[in-house]
Design an enzyme around this catalytic site. Structure first.
Site, PDB file in Angstrom:
ATOM      1  N   HIS A   1       4.815   1.778  17.126  1.00 34.75           N
ATOM      2  CA  HIS A   1       6.280   1.865  17.087  1.00 34.75           C
ATOM      3  C   HIS A   1       6.714   2.766  18.245  1.00 34.75           C
ATOM      4  O   HIS A   1       6.659   3.990  18.138  1.00 34.75           O
ATOM      5  CB  HIS A   1       6.748   2.445  15.752  1.00 34.75           C
ATOM      6  CG  HIS A   1       6.360   1.623  14.560  1.00 34.75           C
ATOM      7  ND1 HIS A   1       7.179   0.644  14.033  1.00 34.75           N
ATOM      8  CD2 HIS A   1       5.235   1.625  13.805  1.00 34.75           C
ATOM      9  CE1 HIS A   1       6.575   0.092  12.984  1.00 34.75           C
ATOM     10  NE2 HIS A   1       5.393   0.657  12.829  1.00 34.75           N
TER      11      HIS A   1
ATOM     12  N   ARG B   1       9.698   2.969  19.408  1.00 36.17           N
ATOM     13  CA  ARG B   1      11.087   3.411  19.188  1.00 36.17           C
ATOM     14  C   ARG B   1      11.961   3.087  20.413  1.00 36.17           C
ATOM     15  O   ARG B   1      12.132   1.959  20.760  1.00 36.17           O
ATOM     16  CB  ARG B   1      11.138   4.908  18.845  1.00 36.17           C
ATOM     17  CG  ARG B   1      10.202   5.358  17.734  1.00 36.17           C
ATOM     18  CD  ARG B   1      10.478   4.700  16.408  1.00 36.17           C
ATOM     19  NE  ARG B   1       9.699   5.353  15.337  1.00 36.17           N
ATOM     20  CZ  ARG B   1       9.386   4.760  14.197  1.00 36.17           C
ATOM     21  NH1 ARG B   1       9.752   3.529  13.945  1.00 36.17           N
ATOM     22  NH2 ARG B   1       8.697   5.425  13.280  1.00 36.17           N
TER      23      ARG B   1
ATOM     24  N   ASN C   1      11.089  -2.976  14.363  1.00 33.54           N
ATOM     25  CA  ASN C   1      12.076  -2.332  13.482  1.00 33.54           C
ATOM     26  C   ASN C   1      12.770  -1.201  14.226  1.00 33.54           C
ATOM     27  O   ASN C   1      12.636  -0.019  13.923  1.00 33.54           O
ATOM     28  CB  ASN C   1      11.422  -1.832  12.186  1.00 33.54           C
ATOM     29  CG  ASN C   1      10.252  -0.902  12.419  1.00 33.54           C
ATOM     30  OD1 ASN C   1       9.532  -1.017  13.411  1.00 33.54           O
ATOM     31  ND2 ASN C   1      10.050   0.038  11.511  1.00 33.54           N
TER      32      ASN C   1
ATOM     33  N   LYS D   1       6.846 -10.232  13.243  1.00 35.52           N
ATOM     34  CA  LYS D   1       6.495  -9.235  12.223  1.00 35.52           C
ATOM     35  C   LYS D   1       7.330  -9.510  10.980  1.00 35.52           C
ATOM     36  O   LYS D   1       8.528  -9.786  11.064  1.00 35.52           O
ATOM     37  CB  LYS D   1       6.786  -7.821  12.735  1.00 35.52           C
ATOM     38  CG  LYS D   1       6.509  -6.708  11.701  1.00 35.52           C
ATOM     39  CD  LYS D   1       5.023  -6.573  11.409  1.00 35.52           C
ATOM     40  CE  LYS D   1       4.750  -5.523  10.319  1.00 35.52           C
ATOM     41  NZ  LYS D   1       4.919  -4.140  10.777  1.00 35.52           N
TER      42      LYS D   1
ATOM     43  N   ASP E   1      -0.988   2.317  13.924  1.00 31.19           N
ATOM     44  CA  ASP E   1       0.309   2.379  13.241  1.00 31.19           C
ATOM     45  C   ASP E   1       1.049   3.645  13.664  1.00 31.19           C
ATOM     46  O   ASP E   1       1.602   4.381  12.832  1.00 31.19           O
ATOM     47  CB  ASP E   1       0.154   2.306  11.719  1.00 31.19           C
ATOM     48  CG  ASP E   1       1.498   2.095  11.006  1.00 31.19           C
ATOM     49  OD1 ASP E   1       2.510   1.856  11.703  1.00 31.19           O
ATOM     50  OD2 ASP E   1       1.536   2.181   9.765  1.00 31.19           O
TER      51      ASP E   1
ATOM     52  N   HIS F   1       8.344  10.389  14.183  1.00 32.94           N
ATOM     53  CA  HIS F   1       9.607  10.859  13.605  1.00 32.94           C
ATOM     54  C   HIS F   1       9.804  12.312  13.993  1.00 32.94           C
ATOM     55  O   HIS F   1       8.892  12.970  14.496  1.00 32.94           O
ATOM     56  CB  HIS F   1       9.588  10.742  12.076  1.00 32.94           C
ATOM     57  CG  HIS F   1       9.399   9.353  11.558  1.00 32.94           C
ATOM     58  ND1 HIS F   1      10.378   8.387  11.634  1.00 32.94           N
ATOM     59  CD2 HIS F   1       8.339   8.758  10.960  1.00 32.94           C
ATOM     60  CE1 HIS F   1       9.926   7.264  11.103  1.00 32.94           C
ATOM     61  NE2 HIS F   1       8.696   7.462  10.696  1.00 32.94           N
TER      62      HIS F   1
ATOM     63  N   GLY G   1       5.488   7.583   8.039  1.00 31.96           N
ATOM     64  CA  GLY G   1       4.760   7.232   9.258  1.00 31.96           C
ATOM     65  C   GLY G   1       4.119   8.445   9.900  1.00 31.96           C
ATOM     66  O   GLY G   1       4.547   9.584   9.703  1.00 31.96           O
TER      67      GLY G   1
END
Length: 450
Positions: free
Chosen positions: A63, A65, A95, A146, A309, A313, A329
């Site tokens: 991810h 971001r 996402n 996904k 994965d 954050h 996460g």
């Protein structure tokens, strides 16, 4: 022939064996593998002083971001973390803000990324609201779709089996579908009951994200796969039962593969209780019986891929008072390889397995041409590792914006020392030595853009 660069005094993992050799690089590709006397003239030479060279690692579950979530991570910080961790290719999850789920959002994301990335980056897309847009997204270069089954993220109604089957049918034989297999209905019903009872701790989260939630989601997707024959890749499998269902499907000839995340291999629910919400992720950490099953799955070849994965954050988001408000996460790009090399040193894993799970298999499953192996004509994406280098994991030193890790303070042995992307030295002894934009954008089953 004149090469741009010759790497000498190294050992390399080639065709299943570790060989003393040299590598000549030209036009971003491996031009020749052989002894020093066989090397062409070159503009430059680098002695790797006996380091072990592996194909640049591929992380299929990242991810990055950026865009509306750039405060957590951006394309530069995320790919800096990747190259520091020995990864030369990452596949970015959709996402985001906005969610990557149309040809427009997909193309815009690629455009933003191309000037900032340090490694090769491929992009997932969520399913669009209108299935007629699927081909346009594939044509734009999506490496896979996904599907999050734990919550509604994209445009496809995840509660409608017929809609899922129609989407799977439309994608079948084109690109893979990666699935986060946790059943939304099971999770939300338990979650609501617990919220009404005022329960908001880690035990409540574990109860909501049960082993059953994973197993039922996998069963559901396997039934749809049986009907459509779409190529399905199950993300971060965390339970014995979930893995057993996938193994059974493989034996029945279904086109399914699966991955495991390092945190599910090295941490248990006991660690989650000890560390707290910094270790909270989805699916959650399980008890040690599941860890044992996942290791058996790796050793028996039932699990195809190890994916970090990587899910960055802020510390504030990880430390919310209620578990229901914690962002789930764990950042993993800078810890995955050292954790695995520590196991190599301990004799629990082999270098061949590391390359298979994070090079050869990812390239095969996601159609990444000329990646994942050291071969003449393949991309010169390489990582030089020092198997004897010992250090303590310290998240305050991460290139990722996520300055936390459940592995903080853990001693590890083995790390990436130099990382080359397209024949260019990008990371040297922990320092980023290349400019943003030196990475490439990957499009599905076609060579990199040059």
């Amino acid at each position: 022939m004149k090469a741009e660069l010759v790497l000498k005094d190294l050992k390399a993992y080639i065709n299943g064996t570790i060989t003393e050799c040299c590598l000549a690089i030209k036009n971003g590709k491996i031009a020749k593998i052989g002894k020093e006397a066989q090397m062409p003239r070159a503009d430059a030479q680098i002695s790797l002083k006996g380091l072990l060279v592996l194909p640049g690692l591929i992380d299929v579950h990242v991810h990055l971001r950026d865009e509306g979530k750039a405060y957590k991570e951006d394309f530069y910080s995320g790919t800096a973390a990747a190259v520091a961790g020995g990864f030369t290719t990452v596949l970015d999850m959709p996402n985001n803000a906005p969610v990557t789920m149309s040809a427009e959002t997909f193309k815009n994301r690629m455009e933003i990324a191309k000037e900032r990335v340090l490694v090769n980056v491929g992009f997932y897309s969520e399913f669009p609201k209108s299935l007629c847009e699927i081909d346009e997204i594939i044509d734009a270069g999506a490496v896979a779709f996904k599907l999050f089954l734990s919550e509604q993220v994209g445009g496809l109604n995840i509660n409608d089996d017929n809609a899922l089957a129609e989407a799977f049918q439309k994608v079948a034989s084109k690109i893979p579908i990666a699935v986060h297999a946790e059943d939304k209905g099971i999770i939300k019903s338990v979650e609501e009951k617990l919220k009404q009872e005022g329960k908001r701790d880690i035990e409540a989260f574990l109860e909501a994200h049960s082993e059953r939630a994973e197993a039922e989601a996998i069963k559901r997707i396997l039934e749809i796969t049986q009907k459509t024959r779409a190529q399905v890749h199950f993300c971060h499998i965390s339970t014995r039962q979930g893995l057993s269902l996938i193994v059974e499907a493989k034996r029945a000839g279904l086109p399914v593969t699966c991955e495991v995340a390092p945190h599910h291999l090295f941490l248990s629910d006991e660690d989650l209780r000890r560390i707290g919400t910094l270790a909270l992720t989805m699916p959650p950490l399980r008890d040690k019986s599941h860890i044992k099953a996942l290791w058996e799955g790796l050793k028996n070849g039932w699990i195809d891929v190890i994916g970090s994965d990587h899910a960055p954050h802020t510390l504030t988001e990880k430390n919310a008072e209620s578990v229901w408000d914690v962002k789930v996460g764990i950042p993993g790009l800078e810890t995955t390889l050292p954790l695995l090399l520590t196991e190599v040193n301990a004799g629990r894993l082999s270098i061949a397995e590391v390359v298979r799970f994070m090079g050869e298999n990812p390239a095969k499953i996601f159609g990444l041409k000329d990646l994942g192996s050291l071969k003449e004509g393949f991309r010169a994406d390489l990582v030089a590792i020092d198997l004897k280098r010992e250090f303590i994991i310290d998240s305050s030193c991460f290139y990722s914006k996520a300055k936390f890790s459940p592995f903080d303070g853990k001693p590890v042995k083995g790390r990436a020392v130099k990382t080359f992307v397209g024949g260019k030295l990008v990371m040297d002894e922990g320092e980023i030595v290349a400019e943003p934009g030196c990475g490439k954008i990957i499009k599905a089953k076609v060579p990199m853009e040059e």
